[in-house]
Design an enzyme around this catalytic site. Sequence first.
Site, PDB file in Angstrom:
ATOM      1  N   LYS A 195       0.835  -1.213   0.000  1.00 47.38           N
ATOM      2  CA  LYS A 195       0.000   0.000   0.000  1.00 47.38           C
ATOM      3  C   LYS A 195       0.869   1.263   0.000  1.00 47.38           C
ATOM      4  O   LYS A 195       0.655   2.170  -0.791  1.00 47.38           O
ATOM      5  CB  LYS A 195      -0.907   0.003   1.231  1.00 47.38           C
ATOM      6  CG  LYS A 195      -1.573   1.339   1.490  1.00 47.38           C
ATOM      7  CD  LYS A 195      -2.508   1.308   2.677  1.00 47.38           C
ATOM      8  CE  LYS A 195      -1.871   1.707   3.989  1.00 47.38           C
ATOM      9  NZ  LYS A 195      -1.601   3.145   4.133  1.00 47.38           N
ATOM     10  N   ASN A 196       1.839   1.299   0.905  1.00 45.77           N
ATOM     11  CA  ASN A 196       2.615   2.530   1.049  1.00 45.77           C
ATOM     12  C   ASN A 196       3.587   2.761  -0.092  1.00 45.77           C
ATOM     13  O   ASN A 196       4.156   3.840  -0.213  1.00 45.77           O
ATOM     14  CB  ASN A 196       3.367   2.541   2.388  1.00 45.77           C
ATOM     15  CG  ASN A 196       2.426   2.767   3.557  1.00 45.77           C
ATOM     16  OD1 ASN A 196       1.243   3.052   3.364  1.00 45.77           O
ATOM     17  ND2 ASN A 196       2.943   2.639   4.765  1.00 45.77           N
TER      18      ASN A 196
ATOM     19  N   CYS B  29      -4.681  13.244  13.262  1.00 42.78           N
ATOM     20  CA  CYS B  29      -5.463  12.029  13.130  1.00 42.78           C
ATOM     21  C   CYS B  29      -5.293  11.236  14.405  1.00 42.78           C
ATOM     22  O   CYS B  29      -4.692  11.705  15.361  1.00 42.78           O
ATOM     23  CB  CYS B  29      -5.044  11.234  11.895  1.00 42.78           C
ATOM     24  SG  CYS B  29      -3.444  10.463  12.087  1.00 42.78           S
TER      25      CYS B  29
ATOM     26  N   ARG C  22       0.638  15.051  13.087  1.00 41.15           N
ATOM     27  CA  ARG C  22       1.047  14.844  11.694  1.00 41.15           C
ATOM     28  C   ARG C  22       1.048  16.124  10.853  1.00 41.15           C
ATOM     29  O   ARG C  22       0.261  16.275   9.909  1.00 41.15           O
ATOM     30  CB  ARG C  22       0.198  13.759  11.038  1.00 41.15           C
ATOM     31  CG  ARG C  22       0.266  12.456  11.794  1.00 41.15           C
ATOM     32  CD  ARG C  22      -0.437  11.355  11.089  1.00 41.15           C
ATOM     33  NE  ARG C  22       0.375  10.728  10.067  1.00 41.15           N
ATOM     34  CZ  ARG C  22      -0.028   9.684   9.346  1.00 41.15           C
ATOM     35  NH1 ARG C  22      -1.222   9.200   9.532  1.00 41.15           N
ATOM     36  NH2 ARG C  22       0.751   9.157   8.445  1.00 41.15           N
TER      37      ARG C  22
ATOM     38  N   ASP D 169       4.489   1.043  12.094  1.00 37.62           N
ATOM     39  CA  ASP D 169       3.216   0.421  11.709  1.00 37.62           C
ATOM     40  C   ASP D 169       3.075  -0.996  12.260  1.00 37.62           C
ATOM     41  O   ASP D 169       1.982  -1.560  12.241  1.00 37.62           O
ATOM     42  CB  ASP D 169       3.065   0.395  10.182  1.00 37.62           C
ATOM     43  CG  ASP D 169       2.768   1.777   9.623  1.00 37.62           C
ATOM     44  OD1 ASP D 169       2.467   2.688  10.419  1.00 37.62           O
ATOM     45  OD2 ASP D 169       2.845   1.945   8.394  1.00 37.62           O
TER      46      ASP D 169
ATOM     47  N   ARG E 148      -8.539  -0.280   5.045  1.00 40.47           N
ATOM     48  CA  ARG E 148      -7.655   0.670   4.353  1.00 40.47           C
ATOM     49  C   ARG E 148      -6.337  -0.011   3.997  1.00 40.47           C
ATOM     50  O   ARG E 148      -5.675   0.404   3.044  1.00 40.47           O
ATOM     51  CB  ARG E 148      -7.361   1.863   5.263  1.00 40.47           C
ATOM     52  CG  ARG E 148      -8.561   2.749   5.503  1.00 40.47           C
ATOM     53  CD  ARG E 148      -8.185   3.946   6.310  1.00 40.47           C
ATOM     54  NE  ARG E 148      -7.198   4.756   5.576  1.00 40.47           N
ATOM     55  CZ  ARG E 148      -6.873   5.991   5.897  1.00 40.47           C
ATOM     56  NH1 ARG E 148      -7.434   6.580   6.932  1.00 40.47           N
ATOM     57  NH2 ARG E 148      -5.982   6.665   5.186  1.00 40.47           N
TER      58      ARG E 148
HETATM   59  C1  UD1 Z   1       4.314   6.975   6.177  1.00 37.54           C
HETATM   60  C2  UD1 Z   1       3.424   5.768   6.043  1.00 37.54           C
HETATM   61  C3  UD1 Z   1       2.866   5.350   7.395  1.00 37.54           C
HETATM   62  C4  UD1 Z   1       4.002   5.167   8.397  1.00 37.54           C
HETATM   63  C5  UD1 Z   1       4.921   6.380   8.414  1.00 37.54           C
HETATM   64  C6  UD1 Z   1       6.157   6.201   9.267  1.00 37.54           C
HETATM   65  C7  UD1 Z   1       2.507   6.054   3.821  1.00 37.54           C
HETATM   66  C8  UD1 Z   1       1.307   6.297   2.982  1.00 37.54           C
HETATM   67  N1  UD1 Z   1       2.316   6.093   5.135  1.00 37.54           N
HETATM   68  O1  UD1 Z   1       3.486   8.036   6.650  1.00 37.54           O
HETATM   69  O2  UD1 Z   1       2.165   4.130   7.225  1.00 37.54           O
HETATM   70  O3  UD1 Z   1       3.468   4.998   9.690  1.00 37.54           O
HETATM   71  O4  UD1 Z   1       5.361   6.681   7.085  1.00 37.54           O
HETATM   72  O5  UD1 Z   1       6.863   5.078   8.848  1.00 37.54           O
HETATM   73  O6  UD1 Z   1       3.578   5.774   3.330  1.00 37.54           O
HETATM   74  N2  UD1 Z   1       6.300  14.883  10.205  1.00 37.54           N
HETATM   75  C9  UD1 Z   1       6.444  16.229  10.450  1.00 37.54           C
HETATM   76  N3  UD1 Z   1       6.278  17.098   9.398  1.00 37.54           N
HETATM   77  C10 UD1 Z   1       5.996  16.669   8.136  1.00 37.54           C
HETATM   78  C11 UD1 Z   1       5.852  15.285   7.905  1.00 37.54           C
HETATM   79  C12 UD1 Z   1       6.010  14.417   8.966  1.00 37.54           C
HETATM   80  O7  UD1 Z   1       6.709  16.663  11.576  1.00 37.54           O
HETATM   81  O8  UD1 Z   1       5.850  17.503   7.232  1.00 37.54           O
HETATM   82  C13 UD1 Z   1       6.449  13.929  11.338  1.00 37.54           C
HETATM   83  C14 UD1 Z   1       5.152  13.166  11.629  1.00 37.54           C
HETATM   84  O9  UD1 Z   1       4.287  13.905  12.426  1.00 37.54           O
HETATM   85  C15 UD1 Z   1       5.665  11.921  12.302  1.00 37.54           C
HETATM   86  C16 UD1 Z   1       7.008  11.691  11.611  1.00 37.54           C
HETATM   87  O10 UD1 Z   1       7.356  12.916  10.976  1.00 37.54           O
HETATM   88  O11 UD1 Z   1       5.868  12.157  13.669  1.00 37.54           O
HETATM   89  C17 UD1 Z   1       6.978  10.579  10.592  1.00 37.54           C
HETATM   90  O12 UD1 Z   1       6.015  10.863   9.617  1.00 37.54           O
HETATM   91  P1  UD1 Z   1       6.214  10.469   8.079  1.00 37.54           P
HETATM   92  O13 UD1 Z   1       7.460   9.686   7.925  1.00 37.54           O
HETATM   93  O14 UD1 Z   1       6.043  11.691   7.266  1.00 37.54           O
HETATM   94  O15 UD1 Z   1       4.982   9.532   7.849  1.00 37.54           O
HETATM   95  P2  UD1 Z   1       4.012   9.534   6.590  1.00 37.54           P
HETATM   96  O16 UD1 Z   1       4.803   9.722   5.355  1.00 37.54           O
HETATM   97  O17 UD1 Z   1       2.859  10.399   6.846  1.00 37.54           O
END
Ligand code: UD1
Length: 421
Positions: free
Chosen positions: A22-23, A116, A121, A310, A402
Site C-alpha cells: 500500500k505505502n 489524526c 502529523r 506500523d 484501508r
Molecule cells: C508513512 C506511512 C505510514 C508510516 C509512516 C512512518 C505512507 C502512505 N504512510 O506516513 O504508514 O506509519 O510513514 O513510517 O507511506 N512529520 C512532520 N512534518 C511533516 C511530515 C512528517 O513533523 O511535514 C512527522 C510526523 O508527524 C511523524 C514523523 O514525521 O511524527 C513521521 O512521519 P512520516 O514519515 O512523514 O509519515 P508519513 O509519510 O505520513
Amino acid sequence: MGEFVVQGGRRLAGTLRVNGAKNAVLPLMAASLLADRPVFLEGVPDLTDVEVMVAVLRALGAVVERDGDALTIDPRPVQGYAVPAELMQRMRASMFVLGPLLARMGRAEMVQPGGCAIGERPVDLHLHGLAALGARVEEDGPVTRLVAERPLRGADIHLAYPSVGATENLMMAAAGAQGETHIQNAAQEPEIVDLAVLLSEMGVTVRGAGTPLIRVVGRAGPLSGGVRHAVIPDRIEAGTFLLAAAATGGEVVLDNALAVHLPGLLEVLREAGAEVWSPRPDAVALAAPETYPPARITVQTGPYPGFATDLQSPLTAFLTRVPGMHTVVERVFENRMGYVRELVRMGAQIGVDRRVATVHGGTPLHGATVVARDLRAGAALIIAALAAEGETVVQGAELIERGYERLADRLGALGARIARR
Ligand code: UD1
C-alpha cells in the site's frame, strides 16, 4: 460501522501470498502524473486507500483503469490542480500529488489534512521542501496553495526529520524540476527505493535512494510513460501475518515477502522462541511454539531500518502471549498507544506512559467488543482476537480495510474463524 467477528483460540497454519505494498503504490500512482503516456502498475492491492488515490487522480482528470491487480494511469488529460477536500480528509496520502502537480502544472492546492488518531502529523517538511524547489506557499484559511511562476529548480534540501511522505513528495517534484536536487536526511524505507526505481524507469537519474542522501537529476517537461512497474511486497502486511501466526502458536509460509524488509521483527520473533526462515528468496516462513518460554523483550520503533512504527501495535498484541515483562517504545508518532486500552479490555496486562508500553505477557486473553480507531490498531486487535478464548467483535472494519485486502477470507484460509459483517 462494520465489524469483524472472531472466534479465537485457533492455530493459524498454511500458505498465504502477501500483496503489493500500500505505502509503495500510493506514491507510485501519484508519480504517474509526471508521465507523457500511460503508466502500468502491477501487483496493486485492492484497498480503500488505493481507491481514494484513484479518485484523486480521476478528480484531476487522469484516466485510471483497473484490471485485476493491474492499474493503468493515463495522465495526459489532467487539467486539475486541487485535491478535493473530501478525498484529502479521507486520506492524508492524497497529498502525494502535490509534488507532481507542482512540477507538471506549476500549481497545486489542498486543504490541510489535520491531525489524526495517531498524532498531529504536520505537513511542514513537505511545504518547506517544495518552497525550496521554487514554489510559493499561500495559506488561505484551511486551503494551502502552492504556486510556481517559473519551472521548479533543483535545490539542496535538508529534512529536519526523515519523513517518508516528504521524501517521496520532494523526489517527485525534483524529478520534474530543472537541475539537480539533494535531499539530505532522507527517509530510507523500501517504498522510497521503489519510487526511485519507477522514476528511473521514467527517465530520471535518481541516486542514493535507501540512504540518507538522495540525488535527483530532474527533467523539466513530462517524463517517459509507457513503463510497466511491479509494486514491492507489503512488508507491513507480511509482518502483521507473521505476528498473527506467532500469537496463535501457528505455522505459516508467506509468499511474496522479503525478510530483508523486516529488520527488527524477525529478530524479535526469534528472541521470543519462534523459528523464522526464508525457504526461498521471496518467502518468509514461521513456526511458533505452542507456548512461549519466559523472555524480556525491548523494542523501540524508528525510521527505517529501525523497527516499523506500523508494526508497533501488532507487536504489542503478540507480546501479550510471551511470559515476562516487555517494553515497547514508540518514537515516530506521539500518540500511537491508544489501542492498548482495548487490549486491556481483552484481559491483557499493559501499562502505558505516553510513548512507552510495558507488557506483562503470558496472561490469558478473552473475547470482548473492542473498537479499532486506526488501521494498525485494528490489526493489533485482530491478532489479539485470534489468540483469545471466545468471541471478539472488532468494530471499525472500514479502517482495517484501508490496509488489508479481504482479511477475513485470507485469515480464514489459514484456519481462523473470522467473519466480516
Ligand atoms: C508513512 C506511512 C505510514 C508510516 C509512516 C512512518 C505512507 C502512505 N504512510 O506516513 O504508514 O506509519 O510513514 O513510517 O507511506 N512529520 C512532520 N512534518 C511533516 C511530515 C512528517 O513533523 O511535514 C512527522 C510526523 O508527524 C511523524 C514523523 O514525521 O511524527 C513521521 O512521519 P512520516 O514519515 O512523514 O509519515 P508519513 O509519510 O505520513
